[in-house]
Design an enzyme around this catalytic site. Structure first.
Site, PDB file in Angstrom:
ATOM      1  N   SER A   3      27.337  56.660  55.179  1.00 54.05           N
ATOM      2  CA  SER A   3      25.915  56.333  55.138  1.00 54.05           C
ATOM      3  C   SER A   3      25.144  56.872  56.341  1.00 54.05           C
ATOM      4  O   SER A   3      23.921  57.012  56.283  1.00 54.05           O
ATOM      5  CB  SER A   3      25.710  54.819  55.034  1.00 54.05           C
ATOM      6  OG  SER A   3      26.420  54.139  56.052  1.00 54.05           O
ATOM      7  N   ASP A  48      20.263  44.849  60.448  1.00 56.56           N
ATOM      8  CA  ASP A  48      21.124  46.023  60.323  1.00 56.56           C
ATOM      9  C   ASP A  48      21.039  46.799  61.629  1.00 56.56           C
ATOM     10  O   ASP A  48      20.022  47.445  61.921  1.00 56.56           O
ATOM     11  CB  ASP A  48      20.677  46.887  59.142  1.00 56.56           C
ATOM     12  CG  ASP A  48      21.618  48.054  58.886  1.00 56.56           C
ATOM     13  OD1 ASP A  48      22.330  48.468  59.820  1.00 56.56           O
ATOM     14  OD2 ASP A  48      21.638  48.573  57.751  1.00 56.56           O
ATOM     15  N   HIS A  80      22.534  51.278  60.812  1.00 55.22           N
ATOM     16  CA  HIS A  80      21.732  52.361  60.254  1.00 55.22           C
ATOM     17  C   HIS A  80      20.389  52.465  60.972  1.00 55.22           C
ATOM     18  O   HIS A  80      20.005  51.573  61.731  1.00 55.22           O
ATOM     19  CB  HIS A  80      21.541  52.134  58.754  1.00 55.22           C
ATOM     20  CG  HIS A  80      22.846  52.039  58.023  1.00 55.22           C
ATOM     21  ND1 HIS A  80      23.423  50.821  57.689  1.00 55.22           N
ATOM     22  CD2 HIS A  80      23.707  52.993  57.577  1.00 55.22           C
ATOM     23  CE1 HIS A  80      24.574  51.038  57.075  1.00 55.22           C
ATOM     24  NE2 HIS A  80      24.769  52.352  56.991  1.00 55.22           N
TER      25      HIS A  80
END
Length: 380
Positions: free
Chosen positions: A136, A358, A361
């Site tokens: 990712s 998060d 990311h």
């Protein structure tokens, strides 16, 4: 001669230490990999591509050593003008109230890097295929680059599609395709009667990488996932199957397999190869003086990290393998500059619901734009 002998001794000492390193339990992978303080500025850079390698910036400039400076001309684009941006990356649309994290530019010490020029990039890559391979974090960088290009030529017709495990962005006018293939271990996972087997010495998936003009690889985070997130049941190496192995050792073996594949299958006169440095997470605020917190609520870059470079074990392994195997890939060493940016994570704005933080990311627009700016600087 004395300097060369010292460096050889350093490798002889370093490699055994890397190969016996252990791994902790589950949770965030970066939390399982303690940081090693190591000053790499004195390392020999020839052959590992960790600094300015055969580009116009000159060999004396380490473009990955620098600081973040405020620049009101940033960001390079408005994410609102990128209609195909994935929701998870669009922090502004998801309600992030601050914009200061968008206003910082990476400034190397002793030189300048060129501002990203999408028109020049499109000229250089007319009729080409660019492929990101990884997890990712690769998707983060792919999304950034596609938005950087689209917002520069908004009238150009484009197609965005997904054919598992690949994301595709195509500009017919420029005959340019930018893809991202989800292949988080780089080596193969095969389904066999006993279950899913992670094969550390097999890389048949590399057939899909051939024919690319630019390859950007990434692997690290997923090596430390445990059940239920772990996508394999067994590990195969040396003709034997194991229920589990030391994860750092497994990563090292897989990266050696990948390095052999690159040397055997990539023509460096036609294809440029990059390996993305390890992108850090910021779940433990004690790393920058924030007791009992994480990246959530951070709005400014860090300025209090001084002295030796923060490296994970993975960074040391990558550099050692590159230097020992003569891998032609360029090491896009984004770890330090990203370590300084807890403010640039998605935080609570990966979704409009603001559930949790998060700290792995990154927002787009944001930090991944700098990764691509450094990629561009290394290419020209």
């Amino acid at each position: 001669m004395w300097l060369v002998l010292c460096r050889l001794l350093l490798l002889l000492v370093l490699v055994p230490l890397l190969l016996v390193s252990g791994d902790g339990g589950g949770g965030d992978p970066m939390q399982q990999a303690p940081l090693i303080f190591l000053n790499t500025s004195q390392w020999e850079t020839s052959g590992i591509g960790s600094q300015s390698q055969n580009n116009k910036l000159g060999r004396s400039c380490n473009i990955f050593d620098g600081s973040w400076v405020y620049d009101d001309t940033y960001p390079l684009y408005d994410s609102a003008n990128c209609p195909f941006i994935r929701q998870q990356f669009d922090c502004q649309k998801n309600g992030r109230p601050d914009k200061s994290y968008l206003k910082y530019r990476w400034q190397p010490r002793g030189c300048n890097i060129p501002r990203f020029n999408a028109h020049d990039f499109l000229y250089k890559f007319y009729g080409k295929r660019i492929l990101f391979v990884g997890d990712s974090l690769s998707l983060d960088q792919w999304q950034s680059l596609t938005c950087m290009i689209h917002t520069a030529v908004p009238q150009a017709k484009y197609f965005v599609s997904q054919r598992t495990p690949t994301y595709i962005f195509h500009l017919p006018e420029y005959k340019l395709t930018i893809e991202m293939q989800w292949h988080q271990f780089l080596v193969d996972i095969d389904t066999e009667p006993i279950g899913r087997v992670l094969k550390l010495e097999s890389i048949r998936g590399g057939e899909a990488w051939k024919g690319s003009d630019l390859l950007v690889f990434d692997s690290w985070h997923w090596w430390f996932y445990r059940h239920p997130g772990q996508p394999w049941d067994y590990i195969e190496v040396g003709g034997k199957t194991y229920k589990d192995l030391d994860r750092v050792k497994a990563f090292t073996i897989a990266l050696l397999t990948w390095s052999r594949w690159v040397r055997a299958n990539v023509d460096p006169t036609r294809t440029r190869v990059f390996f993305q440095g390890i992108s850090p997470s910021h779940y433990n605020g004690t790393g920058w003086g924030k007791v009992g917190g994480n990246c959530d609520g951070e709005t400014l870059p860090l300025t209090n990290l001084r002295g030796p470079l923060w490296n994970t074990r993975g960074i040391n392994i990558i550099k050692t393998i590159f230097s020992r195997t003569g891998n032609p890939a360029y090491f896009l060493d984004i770890s330090l500059l990203s370590q300084l940016r807890p403010d640039a994570h998605q935080q609570a704005y990966a979704t409009p619901l603001h559930n949790g933080a998060d700290c792995t990311h990154w927002c787009v627009a944001g930090l991944p734009d700098t990764w691509n700016q450094l990629l561009y600087a290394a290419l020209i």
